[in-house]
Design a protein around this motif. Structure first.
Motif, PDB file in Angstrom:
ATOM      1  N   TYR A 107      45.448  35.811  63.043  1.00 50.56           N
ATOM      2  CA  TYR A 107      46.411  36.838  62.633  1.00 50.56           C
ATOM      3  C   TYR A 107      46.240  37.262  61.179  1.00 50.56           C
ATOM      4  O   TYR A 107      46.902  38.202  60.732  1.00 50.56           O
ATOM      5  CB  TYR A 107      47.838  36.370  62.917  1.00 50.56           C
ATOM      6  N   ILE A 108      45.360  36.580  60.434  1.00 45.92           N
ATOM      7  CA  ILE A 108      45.022  37.049  59.083  1.00 45.92           C
ATOM      8  C   ILE A 108      43.500  37.152  58.987  1.00 45.92           C
ATOM      9  O   ILE A 108      42.846  36.401  58.261  1.00 45.92           O
ATOM     10  CB  ILE A 108      45.589  36.105  57.996  1.00 45.92           C
ATOM     11  N   PRO A 109      42.900  38.068  59.732  1.00 45.47           N
ATOM     12  CA  PRO A 109      41.444  38.259  59.653  1.00 45.47           C
ATOM     13  C   PRO A 109      41.083  39.035  58.390  1.00 45.47           C
ATOM     14  O   PRO A 109      41.955  39.470  57.636  1.00 45.47           O
ATOM     15  CB  PRO A 109      41.139  39.063  60.916  1.00 45.47           C
ATOM     16  N   PHE A 137      51.909  29.847  61.384  1.00 45.69           N
ATOM     17  CA  PHE A 137      51.992  31.304  61.256  1.00 45.69           C
ATOM     18  C   PHE A 137      52.442  31.682  59.848  1.00 45.69           C
ATOM     19  O   PHE A 137      53.545  32.188  59.640  1.00 45.69           O
ATOM     20  CB  PHE A 137      52.965  31.855  62.307  1.00 45.69           C
ATOM     21  N   PRO A 138      51.592  31.440  58.826  1.00 43.22           N
ATOM     22  CA  PRO A 138      52.000  31.709  57.444  1.00 43.22           C
ATOM     23  C   PRO A 138      52.171  33.187  57.122  1.00 43.22           C
ATOM     24  O   PRO A 138      52.657  33.523  56.031  1.00 43.22           O
ATOM     25  CB  PRO A 138      50.864  31.091  56.623  1.00 43.22           C
ATOM     26  N   ALA A 139      51.803  34.080  58.046  1.00 37.26           N
ATOM     27  CA  ALA A 139      52.117  35.491  57.841  1.00 37.26           C
ATOM     28  C   ALA A 139      53.619  35.679  57.659  1.00 37.26           C
ATOM     29  O   ALA A 139      54.058  36.614  56.976  1.00 37.26           O
ATOM     30  CB  ALA A 139      51.618  36.320  59.031  1.00 37.26           C
ATOM     31  N   GLY A 140      54.410  34.763  58.256  1.00 38.27           N
ATOM     32  CA  GLY A 140      55.862  34.831  58.079  1.00 38.27           C
ATOM     33  C   GLY A 140      56.283  34.584  56.643  1.00 38.27           C
ATOM     34  O   GLY A 140      57.243  35.186  56.144  1.00 38.27           O
ATOM     35  N   ALA A 141      55.569  33.704  55.944  1.00 38.44           N
ATOM     36  CA  ALA A 141      55.874  33.446  54.534  1.00 38.44           C
ATOM     37  C   ALA A 141      55.557  34.672  53.684  1.00 38.44           C
ATOM     38  O   ALA A 141      56.296  35.011  52.747  1.00 38.44           O
ATOM     39  CB  ALA A 141      55.088  32.243  54.042  1.00 38.44           C
ATOM     40  N   VAL A 142      54.449  35.348  54.009  1.00 36.10           N
ATOM     41  CA  VAL A 142      54.095  36.560  53.292  1.00 36.10           C
ATOM     42  C   VAL A 142      55.152  37.637  53.519  1.00 36.10           C
ATOM     43  O   VAL A 142      55.567  38.329  52.576  1.00 36.10           O
ATOM     44  CB  VAL A 142      52.704  37.055  53.721  1.00 36.10           C
ATOM     45  N   ALA A 143      55.623  37.766  54.760  1.00 36.95           N
ATOM     46  CA  ALA A 143      56.676  38.744  55.052  1.00 36.95           C
ATOM     47  C   ALA A 143      57.939  38.427  54.263  1.00 36.95           C
ATOM     48  O   ALA A 143      58.614  39.335  53.751  1.00 36.95           O
ATOM     49  CB  ALA A 143      56.965  38.755  56.555  1.00 36.95           C
ATOM     50  N   ALA A 144      58.275  37.130  54.142  1.00 34.60           N
ATOM     51  CA  ALA A 144      59.471  36.738  53.390  1.00 34.60           C
ATOM     52  C   ALA A 144      59.342  37.123  51.921  1.00 34.60           C
ATOM     53  O   ALA A 144      60.274  37.684  51.322  1.00 34.60           O
ATOM     54  CB  ALA A 144      59.696  35.231  53.528  1.00 34.60           C
ATOM     55  N   ARG A 145      58.200  36.816  51.319  1.00 30.69           N
ATOM     56  CA  ARG A 145      58.042  37.148  49.905  1.00 30.69           C
ATOM     57  C   ARG A 145      57.998  38.656  49.700  1.00 30.69           C
ATOM     58  O   ARG A 145      58.522  39.181  48.701  1.00 30.69           O
ATOM     59  CB  ARG A 145      56.789  36.497  49.347  1.00 30.69           C
ATOM     60  N   ALA A 146      57.393  39.373  50.635  1.00 32.31           N
ATOM     61  CA  ALA A 146      57.288  40.825  50.498  1.00 32.31           C
ATOM     62  C   ALA A 146      58.651  41.504  50.521  1.00 32.31           C
ATOM     63  O   ALA A 146      58.829  42.569  49.923  1.00 32.31           O
ATOM     64  CB  ALA A 146      56.395  41.391  51.596  1.00 32.31           C
ATOM     65  N   CYS A 147      59.617  40.885  51.229  1.00 32.10           N
ATOM     66  CA  CYS A 147      60.955  41.495  51.286  1.00 32.10           C
ATOM     67  C   CYS A 147      61.955  40.777  50.388  1.00 32.10           C
ATOM     68  O   CYS A 147      63.142  41.146  50.351  1.00 32.10           O
ATOM     69  CB  CYS A 147      61.466  41.540  52.727  1.00 32.10           C
ATOM     70  N   PRO A 183      39.931  26.142  53.123  1.00 27.02           N
ATOM     71  CA  PRO A 183      39.916  27.428  53.829  1.00 27.02           C
ATOM     72  C   PRO A 183      41.301  27.959  54.202  1.00 27.02           C
ATOM     73  O   PRO A 183      41.437  29.143  54.496  1.00 27.02           O
ATOM     74  CB  PRO A 183      39.086  27.133  55.087  1.00 27.02           C
ATOM     75  N   TYR A 184      42.319  27.095  54.179  1.00 28.70           N
ATOM     76  CA  TYR A 184      43.660  27.566  54.562  1.00 28.70           C
ATOM     77  C   TYR A 184      44.268  28.481  53.500  1.00 28.70           C
ATOM     78  O   TYR A 184      44.627  29.628  53.795  1.00 28.70           O
ATOM     79  CB  TYR A 184      44.559  26.369  54.877  1.00 28.70           C
ATOM     80  N   PRO A 185      44.404  28.045  52.232  1.00 33.33           N
ATOM     81  CA  PRO A 185      44.965  28.957  51.226  1.00 33.33           C
ATOM     82  C   PRO A 185      44.154  30.235  51.064  1.00 33.33           C
ATOM     83  O   PRO A 185      44.728  31.320  50.879  1.00 33.33           O
ATOM     84  CB  PRO A 185      44.941  28.118  49.944  1.00 33.33           C
ATOM     85  N   SER A 186      42.834  30.136  51.122  1.00 36.25           N
ATOM     86  CA  SER A 186      42.011  31.340  50.939  1.00 36.25           C
ATOM     87  C   SER A 186      42.216  32.336  52.076  1.00 36.25           C
ATOM     88  O   SER A 186      42.097  33.548  51.877  1.00 36.25           O
ATOM     89  CB  SER A 186      40.539  30.970  50.810  1.00 36.25           C
ATOM     90  N   THR A 187      42.532  31.825  53.264  1.00 37.35           N
ATOM     91  CA  THR A 187      42.826  32.726  54.379  1.00 37.35           C
ATOM     92  C   THR A 187      44.164  33.423  54.163  1.00 37.35           C
ATOM     93  O   THR A 187      44.280  34.645  54.335  1.00 37.35           O
ATOM     94  CB  THR A 187      42.847  31.955  55.706  1.00 37.35           C
ATOM     95  N   VAL A 188      45.195  32.679  53.779  1.00 38.52           N
ATOM     96  CA  VAL A 188      46.514  33.272  53.542  1.00 38.52           C
ATOM     97  C   VAL A 188      46.439  34.282  52.403  1.00 38.52           C
ATOM     98  O   VAL A 188      47.146  35.310  52.407  1.00 38.52           O
ATOM     99  CB  VAL A 188      47.553  32.171  53.233  1.00 38.52           C
ATOM    100  N   ALA A 189      45.547  34.039  51.426  1.00 41.71           N
ATOM    101  CA  ALA A 189      45.421  34.947  50.283  1.00 41.71           C
ATOM    102  C   ALA A 189      45.007  36.349  50.708  1.00 41.71           C
ATOM    103  O   ALA A 189      45.350  37.331  50.038  1.00 41.71           O
ATOM    104  CB  ALA A 189      44.416  34.381  49.284  1.00 41.71           C
ATOM    105  N   ARG A 190      44.268  36.467  51.806  1.00 41.17           N
ATOM    106  CA  ARG A 190      43.852  37.794  52.270  1.00 41.17           C
ATOM    107  C   ARG A 190      45.060  38.701  52.474  1.00 41.17           C
ATOM    108  O   ARG A 190      45.032  39.892  52.128  1.00 41.17           O
ATOM    109  CB  ARG A 190      43.096  37.688  53.588  1.00 41.17           C
ATOM    110  N   LEU A 191      46.106  38.140  53.073  1.00 45.11           N
ATOM    111  CA  LEU A 191      47.300  38.931  53.351  1.00 45.11           C
ATOM    112  C   LEU A 191      48.195  39.036  52.122  1.00 45.11           C
ATOM    113  O   LEU A 191      48.702  40.114  51.803  1.00 45.11           O
ATOM    114  CB  LEU A 191      48.076  38.301  54.518  1.00 45.11           C
TER     115      LEU A 191
END
Length: 451
Positions: A107-109, A137-147, A183-191
């Motif tokens: 989900y974070i390609p 599903f750390p995309a949820g954390a990105v959504a939280a910070r974004a809002c 590889p985990y933090p670097s993947t989340v960094a993409r989003l």
């Protein structure tokens, strides 16, 4: 307050979130469960509001490979660099690299996904006060910070994200420099970078962590942040009449989860287990669908197969359970206060995405190259089986090394042995001593208010 809950859109990831959503909703809060398409019926059937972002798409093997399929050579190289020489660390690493990181990258390609963009857009439009996001599903954390919302991570199994952080930090202390990239933090960094912020510990681990696990299952050294009782939720259905009363003889449940339903025809543990239970005076209920039964020539007379049955309905009527050791099955069995037999093997965790499609059990067994076989080991089976055995609440079954007679003897031992019932009862009491999802609502309200 408004609460957004999100997770990897598969039943095994969404179901554990439902009790928290229901507890918050019952406390009077406005709750939405939002995630990429395909699971809205699971959400709405639990009496919750679903928000679908994007649409469900069929994912074939070529698509999986394009989404950065795990590089096994790189996995082995990093394992050596990190000093993972003992079996436990190597097992954790292979699950982390092949399953956890791959699920994150799905989900974070590198190329942004529209459904994740829509998730962030919804969070910004709806403006929740609190976001609960499932740990895969750390995309949820990105959504939280974004809002700008407060957010908490919900752990649903061994905490591979925190485990990897501790191991890479330990390696950095030994080497004196951060020469290896996790590889985990670097993947989340993409989003995260797309929305103008960097990755930090809070983004990866949540401002708080909702944690139903025991120390043995958590994998990490730190204390539990918000301890909670795992409430089993498996969906609902009308209870069949044959479950209304007590069984006339001991009932044994057999469940192996949904993964083999999704990717395989045939189920590698089932033939031997069916042989083993056929010689026992028990009633077996096997939750297997038609794909999982491919290759089974004969179903024993004491085995009832059902395509689907919530474990919360089945397990309380059983004397014991045979399972693959997933978190859902493990905790549903603990909640039902019954001993467990967990299937596990000495297999390495090796994925073969290029050759996984349409591989039957027979085809796997005939493969000349062992590295090309789809592993016959569930990701968390060895952790769960060790936990159950160490706590005296059950035994481990290995279909690869044990004979039918040996497996039958172990099943009979667990069914007949009072010590296993006592071990299961001790786990059940420990489970009951933890706060329920309703009990932690004040902690979550405080988190939102502070932020």
């Amino acid at each position: 307050m408004r609460v957004l809950i999100t997770g990897f859109p598969q039943p095994t990831h969404i179901y554990p979130l439902v009790p928290y959503a229901q507890a918050l909703q019952n406390a009077g809060h406005e709750v939405c469960v939002a995630c990429p398409g395909g699971v809205e019926d699971l959400i709405t059937s639990a009496g919750l509001t679903a928000v679908t972002t994007g649409r469900a798409e069929e994912v074939d093997v070529d698509t999986w490979a394009a989404m950065e399929a795990p590089d096994l050579d790189e996995m082995d190289r990093l394992a050596e660099e990190l000093g993972f020489h003992n079996a436990a660390d190597r097992d954790h690493w292979e699950v982390f690299y092949q399953f956890f990181v791959f699920a994150t990258r799905f989900y974070i390609p590198r190329k942004p996904r529209k459904d994740i963009e829509e998730l962030v857009d919804f969070a910004r439009a709806w403006k929740p006060d609190l976001v609960l996001w499932e740990s895969w599903f750390p995309a949820g954390a990105v959504a939280a910070r974004a809002c700008g919302a407060a957010h908490a991570r919900v752990v649903i199994g061994p905490d591979y994200g925190m485990w990897s952080a501790e191991r890479f930090a330990e390696r950095q202390r030994r080497a004196g420099a951060a020469s290896l990239e996790n590889p985990y933090p670097s993947t989340v960094a993409r989003l995260a970078n797309r929305y103008g912020f960097d990755v930090d510990d809070e983004l990866l681990n949540g401002q708080r962590t909702i944690d139903p696990l025991t120390p043995e299952l958590r994998l990490t050294t730190g204390p539990s942040d918000i301890p909670v009782r795992w409430i089993p939720y498996n969906g609902g259905m009308a209870k069949p009449s044959w479950l209304h009363g007590r069984p006339e003889r001991p009932r044994l449940a057999f469940t192996v989860g949904v993964s083999t339903r999704a990717f395989d025809q045939g189920e590698w543990r089932t033939p031997k287990i069916f042989e083993a239970v056929s010689g026992l005076d028990v009633e077996v209920v096997a939750t297997l669908n038609s794909d999982q039964l491919v290759g089974i020539d004969r179903i024993p007379g004491n085995v009832r197969t059902v395509d689907y049955l919530p474990l919360s309905q089945l397990l309380p009527t059983c004397s014991a359970v045979i399972s693959h050791g997933s978190s859902g099955s493990l905790w549903a069995s603990i909640a039902a206060n019954i001993p467990q037999l967990i299937t596990d093997t000495g297999d390495r965790h090796r994925l073969d995405l290029d050759n996984a499609e349409n591989k039957t059990t027979a085809a796997r067994a005939q493969a000349d190259n062992a590295e090309e076989k789809v592993t016959e080991r569930a990701p968390d089976s060895w952790i769960s089986s060790k936990f159950v055995v160490d706590r005296g609440a059950g035994l481990r079954l290995d279909h690869q090394t044990q004979s039918v007679e040996e497996m039958r003897a172990q099943i009979a031992e667990v069914l007949d042995g009072p010590s296993y019932r006592e071990g299961a009862a001790a786990l059940h009491r420990e489970w009951l001593s933890k706060p329920s999802p309703a009990d932690i609502v004040p902690d979550l309200e405080k988190l939102a208010a502070e932020r």
